[in-house]
Design a protein around this motif. Structure first.
Motif, PDB file in Angstrom:
ATOM      1  N   ARG A 168       6.518 -58.744  53.188  1.00  0.00           N
ATOM      2  CA  ARG A 168       7.694 -59.472  53.677  1.00  0.00           C
ATOM      3  C   ARG A 168       7.681 -59.599  55.199  1.00  0.00           C
ATOM      4  N   ALA A 169       7.150 -58.603  55.897  1.00  0.00           N
ATOM      5  CA  ALA A 169       7.014 -58.723  57.352  1.00  0.00           C
ATOM      6  C   ALA A 169       6.090 -59.883  57.690  1.00  0.00           C
ATOM      7  N   ALA A 170       4.986 -60.000  56.961  1.00  0.00           N
ATOM      8  CA  ALA A 170       4.062 -61.119  57.188  1.00  0.00           C
ATOM      9  C   ALA A 170       4.756 -62.447  56.905  1.00  0.00           C
ATOM     10  N   LEU A 171       5.479 -62.525  55.798  1.00  0.00           N
ATOM     11  CA  LEU A 171       6.186 -63.763  55.460  1.00  0.00           C
ATOM     12  C   LEU A 171       7.241 -64.103  56.503  1.00  0.00           C
ATOM     13  N   SER A 172       7.826 -63.078  57.122  1.00  0.00           N
ATOM     14  CA  SER A 172       8.874 -63.325  58.120  1.00  0.00           C
ATOM     15  C   SER A 172       8.327 -64.044  59.360  1.00  0.00           C
ATOM     16  N   MET A 173       7.007 -63.972  59.563  1.00  0.00           N
ATOM     17  CA  MET A 173       6.432 -64.718  60.693  1.00  0.00           C
ATOM     18  C   MET A 173       6.568 -66.227  60.478  1.00  0.00           C
ATOM     19  N   VAL A 174       6.755 -66.643  59.217  1.00  0.00           N
ATOM     20  CA  VAL A 174       6.880 -68.060  58.889  1.00  0.00           C
ATOM     21  C   VAL A 174       8.328 -68.432  58.574  1.00  0.00           C
ATOM     22  N   VAL A 175       9.024 -67.594  57.803  1.00  0.00           N
ATOM     23  CA  VAL A 175      10.355 -67.976  57.321  1.00  0.00           C
ATOM     24  C   VAL A 175      11.489 -67.118  57.874  1.00  0.00           C
ATOM     25  N   GLY A 176      11.200 -66.196  58.781  1.00  0.00           N
ATOM     26  CA  GLY A 176      12.236 -65.351  59.355  1.00  0.00           C
ATOM     27  C   GLY A 176      12.806 -64.379  58.328  1.00  0.00           C
ATOM     28  N   PRO A 177      14.085 -63.984  58.470  1.00  0.00           N
ATOM     29  CA  PRO A 177      14.675 -62.987  57.581  1.00  0.00           C
ATOM     30  C   PRO A 177      14.741 -63.416  56.114  1.00  0.00           C
ATOM     31  N   ALA A 178      14.580 -64.710  55.831  1.00  0.00           N
ATOM     32  CA  ALA A 178      14.570 -65.168  54.436  1.00  0.00           C
ATOM     33  C   ALA A 178      13.419 -64.534  53.664  1.00  0.00           C
ATOM     34  N   ALA A 179      12.470 -63.934  54.358  1.00  0.00           N
ATOM     35  CA  ALA A 179      11.358 -63.239  53.696  1.00  0.00           C
ATOM     36  C   ALA A 179      11.865 -62.129  52.777  1.00  0.00           C
ATOM     37  N   LEU A 180      13.056 -61.609  53.055  1.00  0.00           N
ATOM     38  CA  LEU A 180      13.617 -60.554  52.213  1.00  0.00           C
ATOM     39  C   LEU A 180      13.953 -61.045  50.809  1.00  0.00           C
ATOM     40  N   SER A 181      14.022 -62.367  50.598  1.00  0.00           N
ATOM     41  CA  SER A 181      14.337 -62.874  49.267  1.00  0.00           C
ATOM     42  C   SER A 181      13.129 -63.077  48.375  1.00  0.00           C
ATOM     43  N   PHE A 182      11.913 -62.822  48.879  1.00  0.00           N
ATOM     44  CA  PHE A 182      10.708 -62.994  48.072  1.00  0.00           C
ATOM     45  C   PHE A 182      10.470 -61.780  47.177  1.00  0.00           C
ATOM     46  N   ALA A 183      10.125 -62.044  45.914  1.00  0.00           N
ATOM     47  CA  ALA A 183       9.679 -60.984  45.008  1.00  0.00           C
ATOM     48  C   ALA A 183       8.246 -60.617  45.374  1.00  0.00           C
ATOM     49  N   VAL A 184       7.953 -59.318  45.376  1.00  0.00           N
ATOM     50  CA  VAL A 184       6.601 -58.830  45.666  1.00  0.00           C
ATOM     51  C   VAL A 184       6.290 -57.750  44.629  1.00  0.00           C
ATOM     52  N   ALA A 185       5.652 -58.153  43.548  1.00  0.00           N
ATOM     53  CA  ALA A 185       5.358 -57.238  42.446  1.00  0.00           C
ATOM     54  C   ALA A 185       4.222 -56.289  42.814  1.00  0.00           C
ATOM     55  N   PRO A 186       4.189 -55.111  42.205  1.00  0.00           N
ATOM     56  CA  PRO A 186       3.026 -54.239  42.391  1.00  0.00           C
ATOM     57  C   PRO A 186       1.754 -54.980  41.973  1.00  0.00           C
ATOM     58  N   LEU A 187       0.681 -54.745  42.695  1.00  0.00           N
ATOM     59  CA  LEU A 187      -0.624 -55.364  42.475  1.00  0.00           C
ATOM     60  C   LEU A 187      -0.604 -56.883  42.631  1.00  0.00           C
ATOM     61  N   SER A 188       0.355 -57.408  43.389  1.00  0.00           N
ATOM     62  CA  SER A 188       0.385 -58.857  43.616  1.00  0.00           C
ATOM     63  C   SER A 188      -0.301 -59.182  44.940  1.00  0.00           C
ATOM     64  N   LEU A 189      -0.806 -60.409  45.006  1.00  0.00           N
ATOM     65  CA  LEU A 189      -1.464 -60.911  46.219  1.00  0.00           C
ATOM     66  C   LEU A 189      -0.563 -61.925  46.905  1.00  0.00           C
ATOM     67  N   THR A 190      -0.541 -61.868  48.224  1.00  0.00           N
ATOM     68  CA  THR A 190       0.121 -62.864  49.056  1.00  0.00           C
ATOM     69  C   THR A 190      -0.906 -63.307  50.094  1.00  0.00           C
ATOM     70  N   ILE A 191      -0.975 -64.607  50.322  1.00  0.00           N
ATOM     71  CA  ILE A 191      -2.001 -65.144  51.216  1.00  0.00           C
ATOM     72  C   ILE A 191      -1.347 -66.002  52.285  1.00  0.00           C
ATOM     73  N   LEU A 192      -1.687 -65.710  53.544  1.00  0.00           N
ATOM     74  CA  LEU A 192      -1.252 -66.513  54.672  1.00  0.00           C
ATOM     75  C   LEU A 192      -2.486 -66.984  55.430  1.00  0.00           C
ATOM     76  N   SER A 193      -2.347 -68.062  56.162  1.00  0.00           N
ATOM     77  CA  SER A 193      -3.436 -68.516  57.023  1.00  0.00           C
ATOM     78  C   SER A 193      -2.883 -68.729  58.426  1.00  0.00           C
ATOM     79  N   ARG A 194      -3.783 -68.596  59.395  1.00  0.00           N
ATOM     80  CA  ARG A 194      -3.382 -68.778  60.789  1.00  0.00           C
ATOM     81  C   ARG A 194      -4.362 -69.726  61.462  1.00  0.00           C
ATOM     82  N   HIS A 195      -3.828 -70.647  62.220  1.00  0.00           N
ATOM     83  CA  HIS A 195      -4.637 -71.467  63.114  1.00  0.00           C
ATOM     84  C   HIS A 195      -3.993 -71.361  64.485  1.00  0.00           C
TER      85      HIS A 195
END
Length: 194
Positions: A152-179
Motif C-alpha cells: 500500500r505504501a508503494a501504491l500510495s506513490m501513485v494514488v495517495g491515501p486511497a491506497a488504503l482501500s486496496f485489498a492485498v491478499a497473502p501471497l499476492s503480487l502487485t506490480i508497479l513501473s517507473r520511468h
C-alpha cells in the motif's frame, strides 16, 4: 533545433517493481504488524503459481520478518538483502487483536485514516515515510517480499491515501513501473490461489 537532455544524476532508467506479500500468518486473523510470527507456506500450488509469475528477478529484497524469510525460502529464492525499513506498520496496542476487538474509529476519509496512529504504534503515513525512500532508491527491476503495508505504501506513490482501500491478499503480487520519477500501477493483488 531540439536540445538533447544531458545525462545527470537525477535521470533514472525505467524499472519494474514487483512486490509479493508473504504467505498467510500463523495465527491468521489477528493484527500482525511488528510481531515476528511464522508463515503458513503449505499452499504449494499457490507458491508454484507465483514462482512462475515472478520468473528470474534481477534483485530480490525482503523484509527481515520471519514470515517474509520463510516465504522466500518456500519460493526457492535467496534475497540479495534484508531491508529493515520494509517491516510492516507497527500497530502498537492493536497488535494481536482480533478484528472484532479493534476500536471503532467512525467514518474517516482515506487521508484521516492514513494519519491515524494507534496508541504506541505508527500511522500508515509514518510507515510509508520510511518505506517510500527505499522504493525510490531502487535502480533496477526488483522483487520485494514484504507486507500488505509495503504494497500500500508503494501504491500510495501513485494514488495517495486511497491506497488504503486496496485489498492485498497473502501471497499476492502487485506490480508497479517507473520511468524517471513517474510511477504507474500495472497490477494489484494477483493472488496465488487463482
Amino acid at each position: 533545433m531540439i536540445a538533447k537532455k544531458s545525462p545527470n544524476l537525477t535521470d533514472k532508467a525505467s524499472m519494474r517493481l514487483t512486490i509479493l506479500r508473504h504467505a498467510p500468518c500463523i495465527p491468521d486473523g489477528r493484527m500482525v504488524g511488528r510481531r515476528d510470527v511464522a508463515a503458513d507456506c503449505g499452499d504449494f500450488p499457490a507458491l508454484e503459481r507465483q514462482r512462475g509469475r515472478i520468473g528470474a528477478p534481477s534483485q530480490v529484497i525482503a523484509s527481515p520478518a520471519l514470515r517474509c524469510r520463510q516465504t522466500a525460502k518456500a519460493l526457492g529464492l535467496s534475497p540479495d538483502r534484508f531491508e529493515p525499513l520494509l517491516w510492516e506498520q507497527d500497530f502498537g496496542r492493536w497488535e494481536d487483536l482480533a478484528p472484532d476487538r479493534l476500536p471503532d474509529l467512525g467514518r474517516l476519509t482515506p487521508a484521516q485514516l492514513a494519519r491515524h496512529r494507534p496508541e504506541k504504534g505508527e500511522s500508515f503515513d509514518d510507515m510509508a515515510a520510511r518505506v517510500i525512500p527505499v522504493l525510490r532508491s531502487l535502480d533496477r527491476d526488483s522483487l520485494l517480499i514484504a507486507h500488505a503495508g509495503t504494497v500500500r505504501a508503494a501504491l500510495s506513490m501513485v494514488v495517495g491515501p486511497a491506497a488504503l482501500s486496496f485489498a492485498v491478499a497473502p501471497l499476492s503480487l502487485t506490480i508497479l513501473s517507473r520511468h524517471d520519477d513517474d510511477w504507474a500501477v500495472e497490477a494489484v493483488n494477483i493472488r496465488g490461489d487463482l
